[in-house]
Design a protein around this motif. Structure first.
Motif, PDB file in Angstrom:
ATOM      1  N   GLY A   1       0.654  -1.256   0.067  1.00  0.00           N
ATOM      2  CA  GLY A   1       0.087   0.196  -0.038  1.00  0.00           C
ATOM      3  C   GLY A   1       0.881   1.371  -0.037  1.00  0.00           C
ATOM      4  N   THR A   2       0.422   2.154   0.870  1.00  0.00           N
ATOM      5  CA  THR A   2       1.159   3.543   0.759  1.00  0.00           C
ATOM      6  C   THR A   2       1.365   4.092   2.136  1.00  0.00           C
ATOM      7  OG1 THR A   2      -0.229   4.268  -1.077  1.00  0.00           O
ATOM      8  CG2 THR A   2       0.771   6.214   0.073  1.00  0.00           C
ATOM      9  N   LEU A   3       2.760   4.337   2.376  1.00  0.00           N
ATOM     10  CA  LEU A   3       3.276   4.879   3.722  1.00  0.00           C
ATOM     11  C   LEU A   3       3.246   6.485   3.763  1.00  0.00           C
ATOM     12  CD1 LEU A   3       4.481   3.964   6.480  1.00  0.00           C
ATOM     13  CD2 LEU A   3       6.752   4.334   5.392  1.00  0.00           C
ATOM     14  N   PHE A   4       2.497   6.874   4.574  1.00  0.00           N
ATOM     15  CA  PHE A   4       2.531   8.445   4.684  1.00  0.00           C
ATOM     16  C   PHE A   4       3.237   8.901   5.799  1.00  0.00           C
ATOM     17  CE2 PHE A   4       0.210  12.392   6.218  1.00  0.00           C
ATOM     18  CZ  PHE A   4       0.764  13.154   5.139  1.00  0.00           C
ATOM     19  N   LEU A   5       4.395   9.631   5.545  1.00  0.00           N
ATOM     20  CA  LEU A   5       5.408  10.098   6.718  1.00  0.00           C
ATOM     21  C   LEU A   5       5.127  11.540   6.784  1.00  0.00           C
ATOM     22  CD1 LEU A   5       8.540   8.282   5.624  1.00  0.00           C
ATOM     23  CD2 LEU A   5       6.677   7.487   7.423  1.00  0.00           C
ATOM     24  N   ASP A   6       4.237  11.904   7.834  1.00  0.00           N
ATOM     25  CA  ASP A   6       4.045  13.267   8.041  1.00  0.00           C
ATOM     26  C   ASP A   6       5.015  14.195   8.644  1.00  0.00           C
ATOM     27  OD1 ASP A   6       2.426  15.548   7.750  1.00  0.00           O
ATOM     28  OD2 ASP A   6       0.972  15.185   9.454  1.00  0.00           O
ATOM     29  N   GLU A   7       5.248  15.404   8.634  1.00  0.00           N
ATOM     30  CA  GLU A   7       6.264  16.127   9.241  1.00  0.00           C
ATOM     31  C   GLU A   7       7.544  15.478   9.221  1.00  0.00           C
ATOM     32  OE1 GLU A   7       5.754  18.908   9.841  1.00  0.00           O
ATOM     33  OE2 GLU A   7       3.530  19.020   9.833  1.00  0.00           O
ATOM     34  N   ILE A   8       8.036  15.028   7.946  1.00  0.00           N
ATOM     35  CA  ILE A   8       9.150  14.204   7.830  1.00  0.00           C
ATOM     36  C   ILE A   8      10.365  15.038   8.206  1.00  0.00           C
ATOM     37  CG2 ILE A   8       9.649  15.193   5.322  1.00  0.00           C
ATOM     38  CD1 ILE A   8      10.421  11.492   6.701  1.00  0.00           C
ATOM     39  N   GLY A   9      10.671  16.343   8.366  1.00  0.00           N
ATOM     40  CA  GLY A   9      11.776  17.122   8.832  1.00  0.00           C
ATOM     41  C   GLY A   9      11.904  17.020  10.236  1.00  0.00           C
ATOM     42  N   ASN A  10      11.167  16.358  11.006  1.00  0.00           N
ATOM     43  CA  ASN A  10      11.482  16.152  12.278  1.00  0.00           C
ATOM     44  C   ASN A  10      12.210  15.087  12.675  1.00  0.00           C
ATOM     45  OD1 ASN A  10      10.247  18.592  13.031  1.00  0.00           O
ATOM     46  ND2 ASN A  10       8.218  17.534  13.057  1.00  0.00           N
ATOM     47  N   ILE A  11      12.725  13.871  11.947  1.00  0.00           N
ATOM     48  CA  ILE A  11      13.281  12.948  12.039  1.00  0.00           C
ATOM     49  C   ILE A  11      14.865  12.961  12.352  1.00  0.00           C
ATOM     50  CG2 ILE A  11      11.801  11.277  10.911  1.00  0.00           C
ATOM     51  CD1 ILE A  11      13.601  11.064   8.830  1.00  0.00           C
ATOM     52  N   SER A  12      15.425  12.167  13.080  1.00  0.00           N
ATOM     53  CA  SER A  12      16.770  12.264  13.679  1.00  0.00           C
ATOM     54  C   SER A  12      17.617  11.834  12.603  1.00  0.00           C
ATOM     55  CB  SER A  12      16.926  11.329  14.974  1.00  0.00           C
ATOM     56  OG  SER A  12      16.819  10.299  14.598  1.00  0.00           O
ATOM     57  N   PRO A  13      19.000  12.422  12.835  1.00  0.00           N
ATOM     58  CA  PRO A  13      19.939  12.214  11.854  1.00  0.00           C
ATOM     59  C   PRO A  13      20.067  10.391  11.646  1.00  0.00           C
ATOM     60  CG  PRO A  13      20.904  13.797  12.907  1.00  0.00           C
ATOM     61  CD  PRO A  13      19.630  13.267  13.543  1.00  0.00           C
ATOM     62  N   GLU A  14      20.068   9.749  12.913  1.00  0.00           N
ATOM     63  CA  GLU A  14      19.907   8.222  12.747  1.00  0.00           C
ATOM     64  C   GLU A  14      18.895   7.763  12.015  1.00  0.00           C
ATOM     65  OE1 GLU A  14      20.152  10.163  15.403  1.00  0.00           O
ATOM     66  OE2 GLU A  14      22.439  10.041  16.121  1.00  0.00           O
ATOM     67  N   MET A  15      17.750   8.158  12.166  1.00  0.00           N
ATOM     68  CA  MET A  15      16.487   7.746  11.392  1.00  0.00           C
ATOM     69  C   MET A  15      16.584   8.090   9.845  1.00  0.00           C
ATOM     70  SD  MET A  15      14.626   5.715  13.072  1.00  0.00           S
ATOM     71  CE  MET A  15      13.341   5.710  11.906  1.00  0.00           C
ATOM     72  N   GLN A  16      17.135   9.187   9.545  1.00  0.00           N
ATOM     73  CA  GLN A  16      17.327   9.465   8.225  1.00  0.00           C
ATOM     74  C   GLN A  16      18.293   8.507   7.584  1.00  0.00           C
ATOM     75  OE1 GLN A  16      18.702  13.592   7.467  1.00  0.00           O
ATOM     76  NE2 GLN A  16      17.543  14.276   9.372  1.00  0.00           N
ATOM     77  N   THR A  17      19.105   8.169   8.145  1.00  0.00           N
ATOM     78  CA  THR A  17      19.903   7.104   7.620  1.00  0.00           C
ATOM     79  C   THR A  17      19.278   5.595   7.457  1.00  0.00           C
ATOM     80  OG1 THR A  17      22.027   7.909   8.666  1.00  0.00           O
ATOM     81  CG2 THR A  17      21.992   5.872   7.939  1.00  0.00           C
ATOM     82  N   ARG A  18      18.580   5.302   8.421  1.00  0.00           N
ATOM     83  CA  ARG A  18      17.811   4.071   8.241  1.00  0.00           C
ATOM     84  C   ARG A  18      16.676   4.090   7.293  1.00  0.00           C
ATOM     85  NH1 ARG A  18      16.287   0.047  13.018  1.00  0.00           N
ATOM     86  NH2 ARG A  18      16.108  -1.090  11.130  1.00  0.00           N
ATOM     87  N   LEU A  19      16.018   5.395   7.324  1.00  0.00           N
ATOM     88  CA  LEU A  19      14.993   5.582   6.065  1.00  0.00           C
ATOM     89  C   LEU A  19      15.490   5.251   4.937  1.00  0.00           C
ATOM     90  CD1 LEU A  19      12.067   6.014   5.725  1.00  0.00           C
ATOM     91  CD2 LEU A  19      12.350   8.337   6.138  1.00  0.00           C
ATOM     92  N   LEU A  20      16.833   6.257   4.664  1.00  0.00           N
ATOM     93  CA  LEU A  20      17.408   6.214   3.250  1.00  0.00           C
ATOM     94  C   LEU A  20      17.735   4.686   2.777  1.00  0.00           C
ATOM     95  CD1 LEU A  20      18.827   7.411   0.846  1.00  0.00           C
ATOM     96  CD2 LEU A  20      20.918   7.551   2.493  1.00  0.00           C
ATOM     97  N   ARG A  21      18.227   3.825   3.755  1.00  0.00           N
ATOM     98  CA  ARG A  21      18.452   2.516   3.304  1.00  0.00           C
ATOM     99  C   ARG A  21      17.183   1.618   3.007  1.00  0.00           C
ATOM    100  NH1 ARG A  21      19.386  -2.766   5.182  1.00  0.00           N
ATOM    101  NH2 ARG A  21      21.183  -3.638   4.499  1.00  0.00           N
ATOM    102  N   PHE A  22      16.338   1.734   3.677  1.00  0.00           N
ATOM    103  CA  PHE A  22      14.895   1.279   3.213  1.00  0.00           C
ATOM    104  C   PHE A  22      14.444   1.771   1.805  1.00  0.00           C
ATOM    105  CE2 PHE A  22      10.317   2.275   2.789  1.00  0.00           C
ATOM    106  CZ  PHE A  22       9.839   0.783   2.710  1.00  0.00           C
ATOM    107  N   LEU A  23      14.539   3.024   1.536  1.00  0.00           N
ATOM    108  CA  LEU A  23      14.260   3.648   0.190  1.00  0.00           C
ATOM    109  C   LEU A  23      15.273   2.919  -0.876  1.00  0.00           C
ATOM    110  CD1 LEU A  23      13.248   7.209   1.188  1.00  0.00           C
ATOM    111  CD2 LEU A  23      11.633   5.376   0.546  1.00  0.00           C
ATOM    112  N   GLN A  24      16.430   2.848  -0.673  1.00  0.00           N
ATOM    113  CA  GLN A  24      17.493   2.334  -1.560  1.00  0.00           C
ATOM    114  C   GLN A  24      17.096   0.791  -1.907  1.00  0.00           C
ATOM    115  OE1 GLN A  24      20.973   3.610   0.302  1.00  0.00           O
ATOM    116  NE2 GLN A  24      21.358   5.378  -1.086  1.00  0.00           N
ATOM    117  N   GLU A  25      16.919   0.068  -0.769  1.00  0.00           N
ATOM    118  CA  GLU A  25      17.119  -1.339  -0.716  1.00  0.00           C
ATOM    119  C   GLU A  25      15.773  -1.912  -0.736  1.00  0.00           C
ATOM    120  OE1 GLU A  25      19.894  -2.712  -1.230  1.00  0.00           O
ATOM    121  OE2 GLU A  25      21.102  -0.872  -1.077  1.00  0.00           O
ATOM    122  N   ARG A  26      14.590  -1.302  -0.306  1.00  0.00           N
ATOM    123  CA  ARG A  26      13.306  -1.803  -0.180  1.00  0.00           C
ATOM    124  C   ARG A  26      13.412  -2.932   0.798  1.00  0.00           C
ATOM    125  NH1 ARG A  26       9.532   2.041  -1.368  1.00  0.00           N
ATOM    126  NH2 ARG A  26      10.304   3.261  -2.799  1.00  0.00           N
TER     127      ARG A  26
END
Length: 446
Positions: free
Chosen positions: A236-261
């Motif tokens: 389905g669809t994942l909606f991430l509201d107020e994405i600018g508030n996530i920590s640097p560590e979470m940014q790294t983990r989220l990037l890896r998910f978007l790259q590798e799925r």
């Protein structure tokens, strides 16, 4: 935007100006509408704004490059066939392109007649839908009579059926979550889950577990395995509201998910594959955060494959009367009371109000007015609107398109309207600035 959809639209992407000129002439002579981009980044922006039937792209280009463009098109616009142009004898490039999803490839120098025959054959075997169905909308909330809103809804109708990740920009109260839900409901994933994550209200220490899940015993109080919200959004669809508030560590983990799925639950070594579309939203200046180093640039570009800016209510005041009457009618029906009207003075007062809280503020104002209204007509006194000095327009706009248009104008004026110099100052290509000048209808003096 493409106006004549009786002609197939073919996008040509190449950093060689001479090749683009040749392709443009051949496509026009063959009866196609050409769209030209000199880099992959500009091509992606044009794909978000135009309906394209086929793409012809070079493999070797500066920046993102043709192979990465092909991967993004295959993921986000899988219905568009892509012909890749590769250097003579570069068989590995051709094989990689076909494996990634290219419909065909040709080696340079290519035969123009052969290319046109392949384009015609592909378009004949892959007929595209020439119109886009309007998205299903809650007219009570959207209105849609104002030009700014009509333009936005037109873009929304093109973006929703695609698979591209979407970044929603808009002030508080403009309805970003509603837009995300509309994208989901009008996409091929509408039968799957729609999962909302409020990154602004979730504590940073809990967000990792909320998004990625955890295994039993991975930390205190982890009494059983828990599936994360990313995993819940599979299909389905994942909606991430107020994405600018996530920590640097979470940014790294989220990037890896978007790259590798793939994801890994907290405390788990096993990778889990998740296939979901990501729609994110913010009212923060992510570009400023990227420049200051507070937000990862690579994550930013992964999230903003397509960007949609929701117009604030002050930019579509034509919708205020319709929205106000719709809110009042719906509330009266829910409360079982006689329908009400707005006095001329009340409507004038609403049209003069800057609405810093946007549509949500208007909805609450009408709801409050019904409480104070003693008859069947709402007066200015019933509205309880504060007198604010907030400007109704100007440089405080959060609209990405408004700000981009102003930046291009400033650069052109600073460079005495020399387009190449302005493009260099902005850090974009010459073809990109030509496209944006046309897109924003900027009048450049001769």
């Amino acid at each position: 935007m493409n106006q004549n959809r009786n002609r197939a639209v073919v996008m040509a992407v190449d950093d060689d100006e001479n090749i683009l000129t040749v392709l443009e002439a051949r496509l026009e002579n063959a009866g196609y509408t050409p769209l030209l981009a000199d880099c992959a980044e500009t091509a992606l922006e044009m794909l978000a704004d135009n309906m394209v039937d086929l793409i012809v792209s070079d493999v070797k280009m500066p920046g993102m490059g043709g192979q990465a463009l092909l991967e993004e098109v295959s993921r986000s616009w899988p219905h568009i066939p892509v012909i890749m142009l590769t250097a003579h004898g570069s068989i590995p490039d051709a094989v990689t392109s076909i494996q990634t999803g290219a419909a065909d490839y040709m080696t340079k120098p290519f035969d123009g007649h052969d290319l046109l025959q392949r384009i015609a054959s592909m378009l004949e075997s892959n007929p595209q839908k020439k119109t886009v169905d309007a998205p299903r909308l809650d007219k009570d909330f959207w209105g849609g009579e104002a030009p700014a809103m009509k333009k936005f809804l037109g873009l929304l109708g093109r973006v929703a059926p695609a698979e591209a990740n979407v970044l929603l920009l808009g002030e508080s109260g403009t309805g970003k979550e509603r837009v995300a839900r509309i994208i989901h409901e009008n996409s091929p994933r509408s039968g799957g889950p729609f999962v909302v994550v409020d990154c602004g209200s979730t504590q940073p220490t809990l967000l990792e577990s909320e998004l990625f899940g955890h295994t039993k015993g991975s930390f205190t109080h982890a009494v059983k395995d828990k599936k994360g919200l990313i995993e819940e959004a599979d299909g389905g669809t994942l909606f991430l509201d107020e994405i600018g508030n996530i920590s640097p560590e979470m940014q790294t983990r989220l990037l890896r998910f978007l790259q590798e799925r793939t994801i890994r639950r907290v405390g788990d070594n096993r990778e889990r594959t998740v296939n979901c579309r990501v729609v994110s939203a913010t009212n923060a200046g992510l570009q400023d955060m990227v420049r200051s180093g507070d937000f990862r640039e690579d994550l930013y570009y992964r999230l903003k494959v397509v960007t949609l800016s929701i117009p604030p209510l002050r930019q579509r005041m034509e919708d205020v009367p319709l929205l106000a009457r719709n809110f009042a009618a719906k509330l009266c029906e829910e409360q079982g009371r006689t329908p009400v009207e707005f006095s001329e003075q009340a409507m004038k007062r609403m049209m003069e109000h800057p609405w810093p809280g946007n549509v949500r503020e208007l909805q609450h104002a009408v709801e409050g007015a019904l409480v104070f209204c003693s008859g069947n007509t709402i007066t200015p006194e019933d509205m309880q609107l504060e007198i604010l000095e907030t400007p109704q327009s100007g440089d405080d706009s959060l609209s990405l398109e408004d700000n981009e248009r102003k930046a291009i104008l400033r650069a052109l004026e600073h460079c005495n309207w020399v387009k190449k110099a302005a493009a260099d100052e902005l850090g974009i290509s010459r073809r990109a600035i030509h496209y944006k000048i046309k897109k924003y209808d900027i009048n450049v003096p001769e």
